[in-house]
Design a protein around this motif. Sequence first.
Motif, PDB file in Angstrom:
ATOM      1  N   PRO A 125       0.835  -1.213   0.000  1.00  0.00           N
ATOM      2  CA  PRO A 125       0.000   0.000   0.000  1.00  0.00           C
ATOM      3  C   PRO A 125       0.863   1.254   0.000  1.00  0.00           C
ATOM      4  CG  PRO A 125      -0.811  -1.606   1.595  1.00  0.00           C
ATOM      5  CD  PRO A 125       0.498  -2.132   1.091  1.00  0.00           C
ATOM      6  N   SER A 126       0.295   2.336  -0.485  1.00  0.00           N
ATOM      7  CA  SER A 126       1.074   3.561  -0.687  1.00  0.00           C
ATOM      8  C   SER A 126       1.612   4.155   0.606  1.00  0.00           C
ATOM      9  CB  SER A 126       0.214   4.609  -1.408  1.00  0.00           C
ATOM     10  OG  SER A 126      -0.956   4.899  -0.657  1.00  0.00           O
ATOM     11  N   ASN A 127       0.990   3.823   1.750  1.00  0.00           N
ATOM     12  CA  ASN A 127       1.477   4.383   3.012  1.00  0.00           C
ATOM     13  C   ASN A 127       2.573   3.538   3.651  1.00  0.00           C
ATOM     14  OD1 ASN A 127      -0.249   2.274   3.655  1.00  0.00           O
ATOM     15  ND2 ASN A 127      -1.028   3.259   5.512  1.00  0.00           N
ATOM     16  N   THR A 176       9.417   1.207   2.692  1.00  0.00           N
ATOM     17  CA  THR A 176      10.326   0.072   2.578  1.00  0.00           C
ATOM     18  C   THR A 176      11.769   0.549   2.634  1.00  0.00           C
ATOM     19  OG1 THR A 176       8.710  -1.017   1.147  1.00  0.00           O
ATOM     20  CG2 THR A 176      10.907  -1.966   1.225  1.00  0.00           C
ATOM     21  N   GLU A 236       7.654   3.583 -10.716  1.00  0.00           N
ATOM     22  CA  GLU A 236       6.614   2.568 -10.802  1.00  0.00           C
ATOM     23  C   GLU A 236       6.512   1.984 -12.209  1.00  0.00           C
ATOM     24  OE1 GLU A 236       3.580  -0.090 -10.316  1.00  0.00           O
ATOM     25  OE2 GLU A 236       4.944   0.825  -8.850  1.00  0.00           O
ATOM     26  N   ARG A 254       6.788  -1.952 -12.783  1.00  0.00           N
ATOM     27  CA  ARG A 254       5.674  -2.686 -13.374  1.00  0.00           C
ATOM     28  C   ARG A 254       6.150  -3.583 -14.510  1.00  0.00           C
ATOM     29  NH1 ARG A 254       2.878   1.316 -15.399  1.00  0.00           N
ATOM     30  NH2 ARG A 254       2.049   1.909 -13.354  1.00  0.00           N
TER      31      ARG A 254
END
Length: 301
Positions: A84-86, A89, A105, A109
């Motif tokens: 998730p965006s929140n 990492t 991204e 992808r």
Amino acid sequence: MSEHIEKTPTGSFRARRRQADATPSDAPLLSVRDLTVTFPTSSGNTDVVKKISFQVERNRTVGIVGESGSGKSMTSLAIMGLLPSNGVTQGSIALGGRELLGLPEREYRKIRGERMAMVFQDPLSSLNPYYTVGLQIEEAYRTHRGGTRKAARQVVVEALERVQIKDAARRVDHYPHQFSGGMRQRIMIAMALCLEPDLLIADEPTTALDVTVQAQILSLLKTLQKETGMGMVFITHDLAVVSQVADDVLVMRNGDPVEFGTAEEIFSNPRDPYTRALLDALPRIDDPFEELGVARDGGVR
């Protein structure tokens, strides 16, 4: 990425990368170092994965095992770039020596179909009920490989045949609800492998299946790995399953790495008390009935 289509000895079409794009011989297929995943909460930031490190080589399987909530699936989603965006990492995730963390991204992808793929636990929720299975696999293939629909359909039929779905040329036009749970999981495997990824992540792929179908899926994955040489990360809470598929095992608890070693080391000489406790919880054929919770009259206590 430069690619071409070539015909294999079995007659199927495979998309192969040119030699310039191959994984360096001195680099592991997948290298995860000090991986930490953090999410904000009302009481502050919480680390759900804490400094996980392991490597996956070609034609080898790393089993990640632990109880629910141990961070297994979060680890796999972090590798795939699907958090998730929140989520935040930190650490390093390298595929063939190329660092993935920090990639835009769009680039991630592209890698997430051509170089690595994932099979999820529940194929029914992963497949769109409004489209035929053939159309869904075809869409995944053409997104990365392009080509005509006719050529893509041939690849799809061959992919379904490869995962042992009978009468694939006809069943390619069927919908997900027209397949059993085991067949749907085979379809998800076909979708993941139609692009010939170097790395396959399987997240609890047999949990919802009965033991007979589970054995068939595990055997299928091992056969496909031998054929393709792919590396595999197999995530499960079931140590019995890990013992059948894994070359190396990472044990996790509450987001922490507890123990990592070869499957032989983990099962024959576990070093950590938590690992020993997990192994002790496995029923053995020579256990007394009372220890298995089974009464001598055949009833379950």
